[in-house]
Design a protein around this motif. Structure first.
Motif, PDB file in Angstrom:
ATOM      1  N   VAL A 101      38.311  35.614  33.503  1.00 31.61           N
ATOM      2  CA  VAL A 101      38.489  35.609  34.382  1.00 31.61           C
ATOM      3  C   VAL A 101      39.094  37.285  35.593  1.00 31.61           C
ATOM      4  N   GLU A 102      40.996  36.842  34.542  1.00 27.40           N
ATOM      5  CA  GLU A 102      41.772  37.274  35.310  1.00 27.40           C
ATOM      6  C   GLU A 102      41.758  38.267  34.375  1.00 27.40           C
ATOM      7  N   ALA A 103      41.061  39.038  32.629  1.00 23.03           N
ATOM      8  CA  ALA A 103      41.174  39.999  31.805  1.00 23.03           C
ATOM      9  C   ALA A 103      40.455  40.666  32.216  1.00 23.03           C
ATOM     10  N   CYS A 104      38.952  40.163  33.356  1.00 20.84           N
ATOM     11  CA  CYS A 104      37.539  40.848  33.443  1.00 20.84           C
ATOM     12  C   CYS A 104      38.639  41.453  34.926  1.00 20.84           C
ATOM     13  N   ASP A 105      39.244  41.217  35.757  1.00 21.83           N
ATOM     14  CA  ASP A 105      39.979  41.835  36.330  1.00 21.83           C
ATOM     15  C   ASP A 105      41.103  42.720  36.315  1.00 21.83           C
ATOM     16  N   ARG A 106      41.476  42.143  35.484  1.00 23.15           N
ATOM     17  CA  ARG A 106      42.876  43.085  34.516  1.00 23.15           C
ATOM     18  C   ARG A 106      42.360  44.828  34.289  1.00 23.15           C
ATOM     19  N   TYR A 107      40.959  44.413  33.699  1.00 20.87           N
ATOM     20  CA  TYR A 107      40.187  45.533  33.753  1.00 20.87           C
ATOM     21  C   TYR A 107      39.081  46.507  33.793  1.00 20.87           C
ATOM     22  N   GLY A 108      38.655  45.825  35.104  1.00 23.33           N
ATOM     23  CA  GLY A 108      38.316  46.508  35.864  1.00 23.33           C
ATOM     24  C   GLY A 108      36.471  45.946  35.206  1.00 23.33           C
ATOM     25  N   LEU A 109      36.797  44.822  35.104  1.00 25.25           N
ATOM     26  CA  LEU A 109      34.773  44.996  33.682  1.00 25.25           C
ATOM     27  C   LEU A 109      34.606  43.226  34.880  1.00 25.25           C
ATOM     28  N   PRO A 110      33.272  44.312  35.891  1.00 24.52           N
ATOM     29  CA  PRO A 110      32.346  42.954  36.275  1.00 24.52           C
ATOM     30  C   PRO A 110      32.078  41.716  35.683  1.00 24.52           C
ATOM     31  N   LEU A 111      31.922  40.159  36.637  1.00 26.87           N
ATOM     32  CA  LEU A 111      32.182  39.679  35.675  1.00 26.87           C
ATOM     33  C   LEU A 111      31.242  38.641  36.245  1.00 26.87           C
ATOM     34  N   LEU A 112      29.463  37.880  35.952  1.00 32.81           N
ATOM     35  CA  LEU A 112      29.687  36.853  36.468  1.00 32.81           C
ATOM     36  C   LEU A 112      28.854  35.874  35.774  1.00 32.81           C
TER      37      LEU A 112
END
Length: 505
Positions: A101-112
């Motif tokens: 979750v943190e990595a997706c927020d950091r790189y701007g990748l939507p996570l479902l």
């Protein structure tokens, strides 16, 4: 971080992530990253690094079977151009890992978050269904626009009528400008003065006043989208558009208008132009160069262009005509029975400047200059090197190879460069004799595969894309080439000699 390659477009508009999330029966929940994303594909992978198998624009679905380093995993997905990540909970993870979750927020990748009761195949079917619905809406809109524009073109004052209908279809401003930026006709709500000035400047970019001018150009000014299209016919007219939104199908609608306006605003095709078009048809049907030479005239050498729509759609006569008009030629083959997706264009390789206007006496025009073929939005082009009339068949083959190379490398334009440098120092007859002797053991399909494989630096995947075969087929063919030639194809000296021969056969 490297810029991800541009993904090839599927034969359907992209689907906003918000539309997928709105499907309540899927139970998807966005837990990280931005809400805005466009989905082009759906792909499932449990590899630790799926980067080599991504095209860009994917909704990647995974249960994290081999997830060990979330930060690197997400970084590689972003580098590959993935649009979003769907993570299925259970049986591997009871919840989405916090580090992911943190990595997706950091790189701007939507996570479902994908609930256990939602199979990945159900998500894929939902995306394809949404794409089919969007494609159907786009086709209906384009069909209605085409009918409305054709009706407008049949009116007593067709040019203003077409512009008015185009402005209505795109909800914007449509202007017909001269090469000097003078307004001929206009329709639709006038944009802000600064946007209007920017539109005029953009029109000068595509005006056919100098060699190498692009056929079309786009720009933005604030929230206004600008576009300019050069019209065929040699009059230097430009169609300019200003809209506040862009929708799927807008470019197709504009292309239809370009064809109609090129026919309406330019003089009617005379006998010479009709003869030249017929010459191309006869040439494609097997006439000899001697038969068509009087009709094609002295404008050679010639460049052959092979083109396919980059969105995967099959071009119709209007779309192919728009491409020919933008290139400034009527010699267009809109499709063949064995390959109805490829458009072939025959273009003089040089262009002659018009004679100076005014002054006393008759002054000859400027000498011919090389004609540059620019990239065309929505098309992938393969361009041959200039060739004399007697070598058009070989130029046609080189254009086809260039198009395959462009599609395999995801580039909008590939030009088949003529032999230069050290290779050009060897007399052509000697080089051809050496090539025939060296490549004699190979059948034409094997030689074509070897040529394509070498041109793509030994890439199995890209060669498979270019030849429309499976990568294992490429491996088998290259292995067979090595056996028949009794050569080590991993040796750079061997590859260099074979490439020289394949270029001169």
């Amino acid at each position: 971080m490297p810029t991800p390659p541009t993904a090839p477009q599927p034969p359907a508009p992209p689907i906003p992530l918000t539309e997928l999330l709105a499907s309540k029966d899927l139970g998807l929940r966005r837990i990280a990253g931005p809400a805005d994303a466009d989905l082009l594909w759906v792909h499932t992978s449990e590899m630790a690094d799926p980067y080599p198998y991504l095209l860009g624009g994917e909704l990647l679905l995974s249960a994290g079977v081999l997830l060990t380093d979330p930060d690197r995993y997400v970084a590689r997905l972003v580098e590959a151009g993935a649009a979003a990540l769907g993570f299925g909970v259970r049986p591997v993870y009871e919840a989405v890992p916090e580090a992911l979750v943190e990595a997706c927020d950091r790189y701007g990748l939507p996570l479902l978050e994908v609930p256990p009761e939602t199979p990945f195949t159900t998500i894929a079917r939902a995306v394809w269904r949404l794409m089919a619905e969007a494609r159907h809406r786009e086709l209906r809109r384009v069909t209605r626009a085409q009918q409305a524009l054709a009706t407008a073109a049949a009116r007593p004052d067709p040019v203003p009528a077409v512009l008015h209908q185009l402005a209505a279809q795109l909800s914007g401003r449509a202007v017909l400008l001269t090469a000097r930026g003078e307004e001929v006709h206009a329709a639709g709500r006038r944009p802000h003065p600064e946007a209007a000035a920017a539109l005029t400047r953009l029109a000068r970019v595509v005006a056919r006043e100098r060699p190498g001018s692009p056929a079309s150009a786009t720009d933005t000014h604030g929230d206004t989208h600008l576009a300019a299209y050069a019209l065929g016919g040699g009059e230097g007219l430009v169609l300019s558009l200003a809209t506040h939104r862009r929708e799927p199908g807008d470019h197709t609608v504009a292309g239809i208008a370009v064809v109609l306006l090129s026919l309406l605003a330019a003089p009617h095709q005379g006998a010479d132009a009709a003869d030249r078009s017929a010459a191309l048809v006869r040439l494609l049907l097997g006439a000899t160069p001697a038969e068509v030479a009087p009709l094609l005239g002295p404008d050679g050498p010639w460049t052959v262009i092979h083109a396919r729509r980059s969105d995967g759609t099959t071009p119709d006569a209007l779309t192919a005509g728009a491409l020919g008009a933008s290139l400034g030629t009527a010699l267009v083959d809109a499709g063949r029975e064995d390959d109805d997706e490829t458009v072939r264009v025959l273009l003089p390789a040089t262009a002659r400047e018009a004679a100076p206007q005014g002054g006393g006496g008759e002054e000859p025009g400027q000498p011919p200059h090389p004609r540059t073929v620019p990239p065309h939005p929505g098309w992938t082009l393969g361009v041959s090197a200039p060739a004399p009339l007697t070598a058009l068949a070989a130029a046609d083959t080189r254009a086809a190879r260039a198009l395959a190379h462009a599609e395999a490398t995801r580039t909008p334009l590939k030009v088949d460069a003529p032999v230069t440098g050290l290779a050009a120092l060897v007399p052509a007859d000697q080089a051809a004799a050496h090539a025939r002797a060296l490549l004699a053991p190979l059948t034409p399909p094997l030689a074509d595969t070897l040529r394509c494989w070498l041109s793509l630096h030994g890439s199995w995947d890209r060669t498979a894309v270019a030849l429309s075969v499976h990568r294992n087929t490429v491996r088998q063919r290259i292995g067979r080439c090595a056996e028949l030639l009794d050569m080590d194809l991993n040796d750079m000296d061997v590859r260099t000699e074979l490439w020289f021969a394949l270029r001169r056969e």
